[in-house]
Design a protein around this motif. Structure first.
Motif, PDB file in Angstrom:
ATOM      1  N   PHE A 159     -18.818  -2.732  10.575  1.00 59.67           N
ATOM      2  CA  PHE A 159     -17.872  -1.865   9.880  1.00 59.67           C
ATOM      3  C   PHE A 159     -16.443  -2.332  10.141  1.00 59.67           C
ATOM      4  O   PHE A 159     -16.096  -2.712  11.264  1.00 59.67           O
ATOM      5  CB  PHE A 159     -18.006  -0.428  10.374  1.00 59.67           C
ATOM      6  CG  PHE A 159     -19.121   0.348   9.724  1.00 59.67           C
ATOM      7  CD1 PHE A 159     -18.876   1.109   8.590  1.00 59.67           C
ATOM      8  CD2 PHE A 159     -20.404   0.315  10.247  1.00 59.67           C
ATOM      9  CE1 PHE A 159     -19.887   1.840   7.998  1.00 59.67           C
ATOM     10  CE2 PHE A 159     -21.431   1.040   9.661  1.00 59.67           C
ATOM     11  CZ  PHE A 159     -21.172   1.802   8.531  1.00 59.67           C
ATOM     12  N   THR A 160     -15.620  -2.282   9.103  1.00 63.33           N
ATOM     13  CA  THR A 160     -14.186  -2.450   9.296  1.00 63.33           C
ATOM     14  C   THR A 160     -13.544  -1.073   9.419  1.00 63.33           C
ATOM     15  O   THR A 160     -14.219  -0.041   9.324  1.00 63.33           O
ATOM     16  CB  THR A 160     -13.543  -3.195   8.111  1.00 63.33           C
ATOM     17  OG1 THR A 160     -13.521  -2.318   6.963  1.00 63.33           O
ATOM     18  CG2 THR A 160     -14.306  -4.462   7.770  1.00 63.33           C
ATOM     19  N   ASN A 161     -12.252  -1.054   9.599  1.00 64.96           N
ATOM     20  CA  ASN A 161     -11.510   0.211   9.668  1.00 64.96           C
ATOM     21  C   ASN A 161     -10.964   0.634   8.312  1.00 64.96           C
ATOM     22  O   ASN A 161     -10.191   1.588   8.225  1.00 64.96           O
ATOM     23  CB  ASN A 161     -10.354   0.078  10.657  1.00 64.96           C
ATOM     24  CG  ASN A 161     -10.835  -0.211  12.067  1.00 64.96           C
ATOM     25  OD1 ASN A 161     -11.831   0.334  12.510  1.00 64.96           O
ATOM     26  ND2 ASN A 161     -10.127  -1.099  12.766  1.00 64.96           N
ATOM     27  N   HIS A 162     -11.378  -0.059   7.248  1.00 68.15           N
ATOM     28  CA  HIS A 162     -10.791   0.176   5.927  1.00 68.15           C
ATOM     29  C   HIS A 162     -11.746   0.917   5.009  1.00 68.15           C
ATOM     30  O   HIS A 162     -12.859   0.463   4.741  1.00 68.15           O
ATOM     31  CB  HIS A 162     -10.389  -1.149   5.289  1.00 68.15           C
ATOM     32  CG  HIS A 162      -9.202  -1.781   5.942  1.00 68.15           C
ATOM     33  ND1 HIS A 162      -7.912  -1.478   5.587  1.00 68.15           N
ATOM     34  CD2 HIS A 162      -9.124  -2.669   6.956  1.00 68.15           C
ATOM     35  CE1 HIS A 162      -7.077  -2.185   6.346  1.00 68.15           C
ATOM     36  NE2 HIS A 162      -7.788  -2.900   7.187  1.00 68.15           N
ATOM     37  N   GLU A 163     -11.283   2.058   4.529  1.00 65.52           N
ATOM     38  CA  GLU A 163     -12.029   2.792   3.514  1.00 65.52           C
ATOM     39  C   GLU A 163     -11.926   2.081   2.167  1.00 65.52           C
ATOM     40  O   GLU A 163     -10.951   1.365   1.893  1.00 65.52           O
ATOM     41  CB  GLU A 163     -11.463   4.193   3.356  1.00 65.52           C
ATOM     42  CG  GLU A 163     -11.702   5.132   4.506  1.00 65.52           C
ATOM     43  CD  GLU A 163     -11.120   6.499   4.214  1.00 65.52           C
ATOM     44  OE1 GLU A 163     -11.345   7.024   3.098  1.00 65.52           O
ATOM     45  OE2 GLU A 163     -10.416   7.028   5.084  1.00 65.52           O
ATOM     46  N   LEU A 164     -12.926   2.312   1.343  1.00 65.66           N
ATOM     47  CA  LEU A 164     -12.864   1.866  -0.045  1.00 65.66           C
ATOM     48  C   LEU A 164     -12.020   2.893  -0.799  1.00 65.66           C
ATOM     49  O   LEU A 164     -12.494   3.963  -1.161  1.00 65.66           O
ATOM     50  CB  LEU A 164     -14.276   1.798  -0.628  1.00 65.66           C
ATOM     51  CG  LEU A 164     -14.430   1.103  -1.978  1.00 65.66           C
ATOM     52  CD1 LEU A 164     -14.193  -0.400  -1.848  1.00 65.66           C
ATOM     53  CD2 LEU A 164     -15.813   1.370  -2.563  1.00 65.66           C
ATOM     54  N   ASP A 165     -10.741   2.570  -0.981  1.00 68.64           N
ATOM     55  CA  ASP A 165      -9.831   3.536  -1.594  1.00 68.64           C
ATOM     56  C   ASP A 165      -8.744   2.828  -2.392  1.00 68.64           C
ATOM     57  O   ASP A 165      -8.684   1.596  -2.451  1.00 68.64           O
ATOM     58  CB  ASP A 165      -9.219   4.451  -0.537  1.00 68.64           C
ATOM     59  CG  ASP A 165      -8.436   3.701   0.543  1.00 68.64           C
ATOM     60  OD1 ASP A 165      -8.124   2.501   0.360  1.00 68.64           O
ATOM     61  OD2 ASP A 165      -8.125   4.316   1.588  1.00 68.64           O
ATOM     62  N   LYS A 166      -7.892   3.614  -3.025  1.00 66.55           N
ATOM     63  CA  LYS A 166      -6.834   3.071  -3.881  1.00 66.55           C
ATOM     64  C   LYS A 166      -5.899   2.160  -3.106  1.00 66.55           C
ATOM     65  O   LYS A 166      -5.466   1.106  -3.605  1.00 66.55           O
ATOM     66  CB  LYS A 166      -6.049   4.206  -4.536  1.00 66.55           C
ATOM     67  CG  LYS A 166      -4.992   3.746  -5.540  1.00 66.55           C
ATOM     68  CD  LYS A 166      -4.294   4.930  -6.180  1.00 66.55           C
ATOM     69  CE  LYS A 166      -3.377   4.475  -7.309  1.00 66.55           C
ATOM     70  NZ  LYS A 166      -2.332   3.540  -6.864  1.00 66.55           N
ATOM     71  N   TYR A 167      -5.582   2.552  -1.892  1.00 71.26           N
ATOM     72  CA  TYR A 167      -4.669   1.752  -1.069  1.00 71.26           C
ATOM     73  C   TYR A 167      -5.201   0.336  -0.890  1.00 71.26           C
ATOM     74  O   TYR A 167      -4.452  -0.639  -1.017  1.00 71.26           O
ATOM     75  CB  TYR A 167      -4.490   2.431   0.289  1.00 71.26           C
ATOM     76  CG  TYR A 167      -3.690   1.631   1.285  1.00 71.26           C
ATOM     77  CD1 TYR A 167      -2.296   1.595   1.217  1.00 71.26           C
ATOM     78  CD2 TYR A 167      -4.331   0.903   2.291  1.00 71.26           C
ATOM     79  CE1 TYR A 167      -1.560   0.853   2.126  1.00 71.26           C
ATOM     80  CE2 TYR A 167      -3.603   0.165   3.205  1.00 71.26           C
ATOM     81  CZ  TYR A 167      -2.220   0.137   3.114  1.00 71.26           C
ATOM     82  OH  TYR A 167      -1.496  -0.611   4.014  1.00 71.26           O
ATOM     83  N   LEU A 168      -6.492   0.216  -0.601  1.00 72.86           N
ATOM     84  CA  LEU A 168      -7.077  -1.106  -0.366  1.00 72.86           C
ATOM     85  C   LEU A 168      -7.111  -1.927  -1.653  1.00 72.86           C
ATOM     86  O   LEU A 168      -6.749  -3.117  -1.647  1.00 72.86           O
ATOM     87  CB  LEU A 168      -8.485  -0.952   0.211  1.00 72.86           C
ATOM     88  CG  LEU A 168      -9.158  -2.243   0.671  1.00 72.86           C
ATOM     89  CD1 LEU A 168      -8.356  -2.918   1.783  1.00 72.86           C
ATOM     90  CD2 LEU A 168     -10.580  -1.962   1.142  1.00 72.86           C
ATOM     91  N   PHE A 169      -7.523  -1.318  -2.754  1.00 75.00           N
ATOM     92  CA  PHE A 169      -7.545  -2.054  -4.018  1.00 75.00           C
ATOM     93  C   PHE A 169      -6.142  -2.518  -4.417  1.00 75.00           C
ATOM     94  O   PHE A 169      -5.950  -3.662  -4.841  1.00 75.00           O
ATOM     95  CB  PHE A 169      -8.136  -1.189  -5.137  1.00 75.00           C
ATOM     96  CG  PHE A 169      -9.639  -1.117  -5.120  1.00 75.00           C
ATOM     97  CD1 PHE A 169     -10.412  -2.249  -5.304  1.00 75.00           C
ATOM     98  CD2 PHE A 169     -10.282   0.100  -4.927  1.00 75.00           C
ATOM     99  CE1 PHE A 169     -11.799  -2.189  -5.294  1.00 75.00           C
ATOM    100  CE2 PHE A 169     -11.657   0.174  -4.910  1.00 75.00           C
ATOM    101  CZ  PHE A 169     -12.423  -0.969  -5.096  1.00 75.00           C
ATOM    102  N   ASP A 170      -5.164  -1.645  -4.269  1.00 75.70           N
ATOM    103  CA  ASP A 170      -3.793  -2.008  -4.643  1.00 75.70           C
ATOM    104  C   ASP A 170      -3.246  -3.123  -3.757  1.00 75.70           C
ATOM    105  O   ASP A 170      -2.476  -3.978  -4.211  1.00 75.70           O
ATOM    106  CB  ASP A 170      -2.881  -0.782  -4.561  1.00 75.70           C
ATOM    107  CG  ASP A 170      -3.105   0.208  -5.699  1.00 75.70           C
ATOM    108  OD1 ASP A 170      -3.804  -0.163  -6.671  1.00 75.70           O
ATOM    109  OD2 ASP A 170      -2.596   1.335  -5.622  1.00 75.70           O
TER     110      ASP A 170
END
Length: 259
Positions: A159-170
């Motif tokens: 697991f990473t610490n990054h959610e699959l969310d708008k912030y990551l896609f942007d």
């Protein structure tokens, strides 16, 4: 909405596996199907059907005793269908060009882009300098933890610490041409799609994106089309009859051609 074919290679053979079962220990994976044909055969099969944007995935790590055999299978598939397939699994700036020279349209990167659970923009920018963003697909395959979906790396084991969310896609979209997302918890299980993952993609991802995981029926495809607003491409693996499943390959092609 477009059909994206796949060629998953593990221990030197084309396989369909249960994604969450993959382990570097003893190169283990729970197998749904082991092909009698090699990767180049499947590449030519997809080529003759005019399918593009498929994914060749190396499922062995670089330290595996099977790695070279798996890599050679991947290279043979790319040479059989130049420009028609992407390739992922252990991609980094040192080996990316080899795969592009062999015929890959894009390299798919996950683990290289993350280290110690954090996204590494310096690494992503370095890869972009080497191959160009037009040749990069970022894989944000995810698993559920504490009610949210987090990106997982290293053959879906960490697991990473990054959610699959708008912030990551942007953050990542300026450095790639498209995204690939495996819903790992349902990958290879033929138990239906992860609705929440599809909703996240439809809401936050405005680049070409392919969803993989759990598709087992035409009802699943209809649901993916509805939830994804018709803009999310799909990969089907274990459920296809060419991989031992119950969905007729040619009927699947007809479904996507009608859409």
């Amino acid at each position: 909405m477009k059909f994206r074919p796949c060629i998953d290679i593990h221990n030197g053979s084309v396989k369909q596996i249960v994604g969450g079962s993959l382990s570097d220990t003893d190169d283990y994976a729970k197998e749904n199907f082991v092909a009698s044909y090699d990767a180049a055969w499947y590449a030519a099969f997809y080529r003759d059907a005019g399918l593009t944007g498929g994914h060749v995935i190396l499922l062995n790590g670089s330290t595996s005793e099977y790695y070279e055999k798996t890599k050679n299978e991947a290279l043979s598939a790319l040479r059989a269908y130049p420009g028609g397939l992407m390739v992922g699994g252990g991609i980094n700036p040192d080996n990316a060009q080899e795969y592009l020279d062999a015929g890959a349209s894009h390299v798919i990167v996950t683990s290289y882009a993350f280290k110690d659970g954090e996204v590494r923009m310096d690494r992503i920018k370095n890869l972009e300098r080497v191959v160009g963003r037009e040749h990069i697909c970022i894989d944000l395959s995810c698993r559920r933890r504490e009610g949210k979906y987090y990106v997982v790396t290293d053959r879906w084991q960490k697991f990473t610490n990054h959610e699959l969310d708008k912030y990551l896609f942007d953050m990542l979209k300026p450095y790639c041409d498209e995204f690939l997302i495996h819903a790992v918890d349902v990958e290879g299980r033929q138990q239906g799609i992860e609705d929440e993952v599809v909703n996240l993609l439809a809401q936050y991802c405005d680049k070409p994106v392919t969803y993989a995981g759990g598709i087992s029926s035409f009802d699943d495809l209809e649901k993916l089309k509805s939830l994804g607003k018709g803009k999310i491409d799909a990969t089907i693996g274990s459920a296809l009859d060419i991989f031992g499943g119950g969905m007729n390959y040619y009927e699947v092609l007809d479904f996507f051609n009608r859409k």
